[in-house]
Design a protein around this motif. Structure first.
Motif, short mmCIF file in Angstrom:
data_model
loop_
_atom_site.label_atom_id
_atom_site.label_comp_id
_atom_site.label_asym_id
_atom_site.label_seq_id
_atom_site.Cartn_x
_atom_site.Cartn_y
_atom_site.Cartn_z
N SER A 1 0.94 -0.93 -0.05
CA SER A 1 -0.05 0.10 -0.21
C SER A 1 0.66 1.53 -0.15
O SER A 1 0.48 2.30 0.65
CB SER A 1 -0.75 -0.02 1.30
OG SER A 1 -0.15 0.14 2.19
N ASN A 2 2.33 0.91 -0.80
CA ASN A 2 3.02 2.37 -0.14
C ASN A 2 3.75 2.49 0.94
O ASN A 2 3.58 3.76 0.61
CB ASN A 2 2.94 3.57 -1.48
CG ASN A 2 3.29 3.95 -2.34
OD1 ASN A 2 4.64 3.37 -1.91
ND2 ASN A 2 3.43 5.15 -2.59
N GLN A 3 3.25 2.41 1.83
CA GLN A 3 3.85 3.02 3.13
C GLN A 3 5.44 2.18 3.18
O GLN A 3 5.56 1.03 3.34
CB GLN A 3 2.72 2.26 4.19
CG GLN A 3 1.76 2.75 3.97
CD GLN A 3 0.70 3.03 4.89
OE1 GLN A 3 0.96 2.58 6.44
NE2 GLN A 3 -0.35 1.97 4.67
N VAL A 4 6.04 2.92 4.46
CA VAL A 4 7.24 2.18 5.28
C VAL A 4 6.93 0.93 5.37
O VAL A 4 6.42 0.82 6.34
CB VAL A 4 7.98 2.89 5.87
CG1 VAL A 4 8.53 2.83 6.15
CG2 VAL A 4 8.52 4.93 4.42
N ALA A 5 7.67 0.09 5.18
CA ALA A 5 7.18 -1.30 5.49
C ALA A 5 8.77 -1.65 6.49
O ALA A 5 10.34 -1.58 6.10
CB ALA A 5 7.22 -2.22 4.28
N ASN A 6 8.44 -1.73 7.54
CA ASN A 6 9.77 -2.20 8.42
C ASN A 6 9.32 -3.50 8.88
O ASN A 6 8.71 -4.31 9.56
CB ASN A 6 9.18 -1.65 9.95
CG ASN A 6 10.42 -2.09 10.45
OD1 ASN A 6 11.78 -2.51 10.32
ND2 ASN A 6 10.08 -2.12 11.96
N PHE A 7 10.40 -4.72 8.53
CA PHE A 7 10.27 -6.04 8.60
C PHE A 7 10.93 -6.19 10.07
O PHE A 7 12.50 -6.22 10.07
CB PHE A 7 11.12 -6.76 7.07
CG PHE A 7 9.78 -6.83 6.41
CD1 PHE A 7 9.26 -7.61 5.90
CD2 PHE A 7 10.01 -6.33 5.05
CE1 PHE A 7 8.74 -7.34 5.03
CE2 PHE A 7 8.94 -5.55 4.36
CZ PHE A 7 8.51 -6.86 4.39
N PRO A 8 10.83 -6.52 10.77
CA PRO A 8 11.27 -6.65 12.67
C PRO A 8 12.35 -7.96 12.21
O PRO A 8 11.97 -8.73 11.40
CB PRO A 8 10.48 -7.14 13.22
CG PRO A 8 9.74 -7.35 12.77
CD PRO A 8 9.18 -6.52 11.68
N ASN A 9 13.13 -7.72 13.06
CA ASN A 9 14.58 -8.87 13.37
C ASN A 9 14.34 -9.66 14.11
O ASN A 9 14.55 -9.88 15.44
CB ASN A 9 15.86 -8.83 13.32
CG ASN A 9 16.68 -9.41 12.67
OD1 ASN A 9 17.02 -10.19 12.77
ND2 ASN A 9 18.20 -8.86 13.55
N ASN A 10 13.49 -10.10 14.10
CA ASN A 10 12.52 -11.48 14.64
C ASN A 10 13.00 -13.13 14.75
O ASN A 10 13.43 -13.67 13.44
CB ASN A 10 11.51 -11.52 15.04
CG ASN A 10 10.32 -10.36 15.13
OD1 ASN A 10 10.60 -9.68 15.94
ND2 ASN A 10 9.22 -10.62 14.40
N ARG A 11 13.95 -13.57 15.88
CA ARG A 11 14.79 -14.41 15.92
C ARG A 11 13.44 -15.41 15.72
O ARG A 11 13.53 -15.78 16.40
CB ARG A 11 15.77 -14.85 16.97
CG ARG A 11 16.35 -16.39 16.90
CD ARG A 11 16.94 -15.97 17.91
NE ARG A 11 18.30 -17.26 18.04
CZ ARG A 11 18.64 -18.04 17.21
NH1 ARG A 11 19.42 -16.39 16.63
NH2 ARG A 11 19.67 -18.65 17.06
N PRO A 12 13.85 -16.46 14.70
CA PRO A 12 12.64 -17.70 14.97
C PRO A 12 12.84 -18.58 16.04
O PRO A 12 13.58 -19.46 16.41
CB PRO A 12 13.31 -18.38 13.44
CG PRO A 12 13.72 -17.68 12.20
CD PRO A 12 14.71 -16.62 13.46
N ALA A 13 11.82 -18.48 16.97
CA ALA A 13 12.06 -20.14 17.15
C ALA A 13 10.58 -20.97 16.79
O ALA A 13 11.40 -22.46 17.54
CB ALA A 13 10.61 -19.28 18.58
N THR A 14 9.90 -21.17 16.24
CA THR A 14 8.78 -22.41 16.04
C THR A 14 9.33 -22.40 14.41
O THR A 14 9.86 -21.69 13.87
CB THR A 14 7.90 -21.81 16.20
OG1 THR A 14 6.87 -21.32 15.33
CG2 THR A 14 7.51 -21.13 18.20
N ALA A 15 8.89 -24.03 13.99
CA ALA A 15 8.41 -24.54 12.75
C ALA A 15 7.96 -22.72 12.12
O ALA A 15 8.01 -23.03 10.32
CB ALA A 15 8.55 -25.62 12.59
N ALA A 16 6.93 -22.35 12.39
CA ALA A 16 6.24 -21.52 11.04
C ALA A 16 6.84 -20.31 11.34
O ALA A 16 6.00 -19.49 10.70
CB ALA A 16 5.05 -21.97 12.41
N ASP A 17 8.10 -19.63 12.15
CA ASP A 17 8.48 -18.86 12.23
C ASP A 17 8.91 -18.41 10.18
O ASP A 17 9.56 -19.28 10.20
CB ASP A 17 8.94 -18.24 12.93
CG ASP A 17 8.15 -18.22 14.47
OD1 ASP A 17 7.12 -17.95 14.72
OD2 ASP A 17 9.12 -18.12 15.34
#
Length: 480
Positions: A455-471
């Protein structure tokens, strides 16, 4: 008249008998209690030792899968060894046909362990799902399901969906039962594993004629986990003890698999940017990356002008033809760059992978057992999304009004790779319609970030450390 005098003496003999009887009873009770305590203690020691061996085996298998790309360079993490069919502790490879589950003795030597057995001295046994065994291999991704259903003694499945079925099972056979006669060569699982409720642990079959040898099909097998059972005469009829590897147990492996594929993609993206051609007087603008293919039309699979978020374009002879066409526009100061030659162009196809020397994302590389091959890419393709910085696109004028992409609060200078985690129970990825729905791949903060990007907004992808198989796994250039 003569009188007789009787002296009343205590019945000492009767008292002694009574005391003796009481003593014997007490001794009997004490002995019985002691024996019971010894039996319970022995059983507890037996149980503890067997469980320890099973847990050691389970941990070793997960570690083997986690490090498979390190011990077998060029292959993805996640593969498990074939069982041992000879009794020497080494994995017997190849084992059966591709995709077919197999059972045999636990390959302790291959896993670098001392020989594992239960307290009775019986060797551990091991079954591996067909999609996870390492020889012959099948295409393996974080979405590959296990093929083993585990039931309890009442016939209830302990897991009820494809995503939850076990990947591997380890068995402690316990002491010999009934008519079992045990051979040392690991060729007869029926001599170690029992049947209960018409579930045959030696073949994984239920409600059917018990087959011999390997597990019967590429479909799901059924095994039963139960406490030790005895008949009316106190004779043991079932004593298999089981441990199994679930997808949740495999979560660290799935995360490493997603990271591995992201690293390979990053290598190809960087090689593409390095190889684009520069002609004439137009300055080289530096590393640039191609347009992406549609994220909501998986079958289209060719780059789209102006699209900097989507899938890798791999379809057709020139999957990046619009990238090449648009890159000419950087020579727009020249009235006719095609004639005067004052232009540069980007490639219309992917370069060779510098690691493999095969074409990046080449679906024709079908030799699944060849290291570094891209044979598995068709199965990974729908799970991978790329977001390119607007200034690194083929023609920035088409992306100049779009918003920035950030990773952990910092603007991404090149590109971002997003690999969807193992599907959750609410997610389905079977046909094209399902693969066109982002909700079947992304969730949480990353799904919100994609919504903003689209939608043309600033998109921030956090640096989440995966913990589960679905992450989901997210990385940027140089950080995969």
């Amino acid at each position: 008249m003569k009188r007789h005098h009787f002296i009343n003496m205590p019945d000492k003999q009767g008292g002694l008998v009574l005391m003796l009887i009481v003593s014997i009873l007490i001794l009997s009770i004490v002995t019985s209690i002691a024996l019971r305590l010894n039996q319970d203690q022995a059983q507890a020691i037996y149980h503890k030792s067997t469980i320890s061996a099973l847990e050691d085996a389970k941990t070793a298998l997960i570690s083997y899968a986690l490090l498979y790309d390190k011990t077998h360079p060029g292959f993805s993490p996640g593969y498990l060894p074939c069982p041992d069919s000879s009794g020497n502790g080494s994995s017997t490879s190849p084992c059966s046909n591709a995709g077919k589950s197999v059972i045999g003795c636990f390959p302790w030597r291959t896993l670098g362990l001392p020989q594992l057995s239960d307290v009775s001295g019986a060797p551990l046994w091991y079954a591996v799902s067909g999609g996870y065994k390492n020889n012959p291999k099948s295409v393996l991704t974080a979405d590959t399901d296990g093929l083993f259903v585990i039931e309890d003694s009442a016939g209830n499945a302990l897991d009820n969906t494809d995503q939850e079925y076990a990947i591997a099972v380890i068995f402690a056979p316990g002491p010999q039962v009934d008519s079992q006669g045990r051979s040392p060569d690991c060729s007869e699982p029926s001599q170690y594993l029992e049947t209960l409720n018409n579930v045959h642990n030696d073949t994984g079959k239920k409600n059917g004629v018990r087959a011999t040898g390997n597990l019967p099909t590429k479909k799901r097998s059924v095994f039963i986990s139960s406490p030790v059972l005895k008949d009316a005469h106190n004779i043991v009829t079932f004593n298999d003890q089981l441990r199994w590897i679930t997808p949740d147990d495999f979560a660290p492996v799935y995360i490493q698999m997603n990271r591995w594929i992201a690293q390979r993609i990053s290598t190809c993206l960087d090689e593409y940017a390095r190889e684009h051609d520069n002609y004439g007087d137009v300055p080289d603008p530096g590393d640039l990356y191609p347009w992406m293919a549609s994220y909501n039309n998986i079958s289209e699979d060719i780059d789209i002008s102006g699209l900097r978020f989507g899938h890798i374009a791999i379809k057709a002879e020139e999957p990046l033809k619009f990238t090449k066409r648009d890159s000419y526009q950087r020579g727009e100061d020249d009235p006719d760059p095609y004639i005067d030659g004052d232009f540069w162009e980007m490639n219309d196809e992917w370069p060779d992978d510098p690691i493999t020397n095969d074409n990046c994302f080449d679906q024709d590389d079908t030799d699944i057992n060849t290291a570094y091959g891209w044979y598995s890419w068709p199965e990974w393709h729908d799970k991978v999304f790329i977001a390119v910085n607007k200034d690194k696109s083929p023609y920035p004028a088409l992306a100049s009004t779009q918003a920035d992409i950030s990773f952990d609060g910092t603007v991404v200078t090149d590109y971002l790779i997003l690999v969807a985690g193992r599907r959750q129970n609410t997610q389905v990825r079977s046909d094209d319609t399902e693969k066109n729905d982002l909700d079947n791949y992304l969730e949480g903060d990353y799904r919100d970030a994609v919504n903003k990007l689209l939608s043309n907004q600033v998109a921030n992808f956090p640096n989440n450390r995966p913990a589960t198989a679905a992450d989901d796994w997210v990385c940027i250039k140089g950080g995969c």
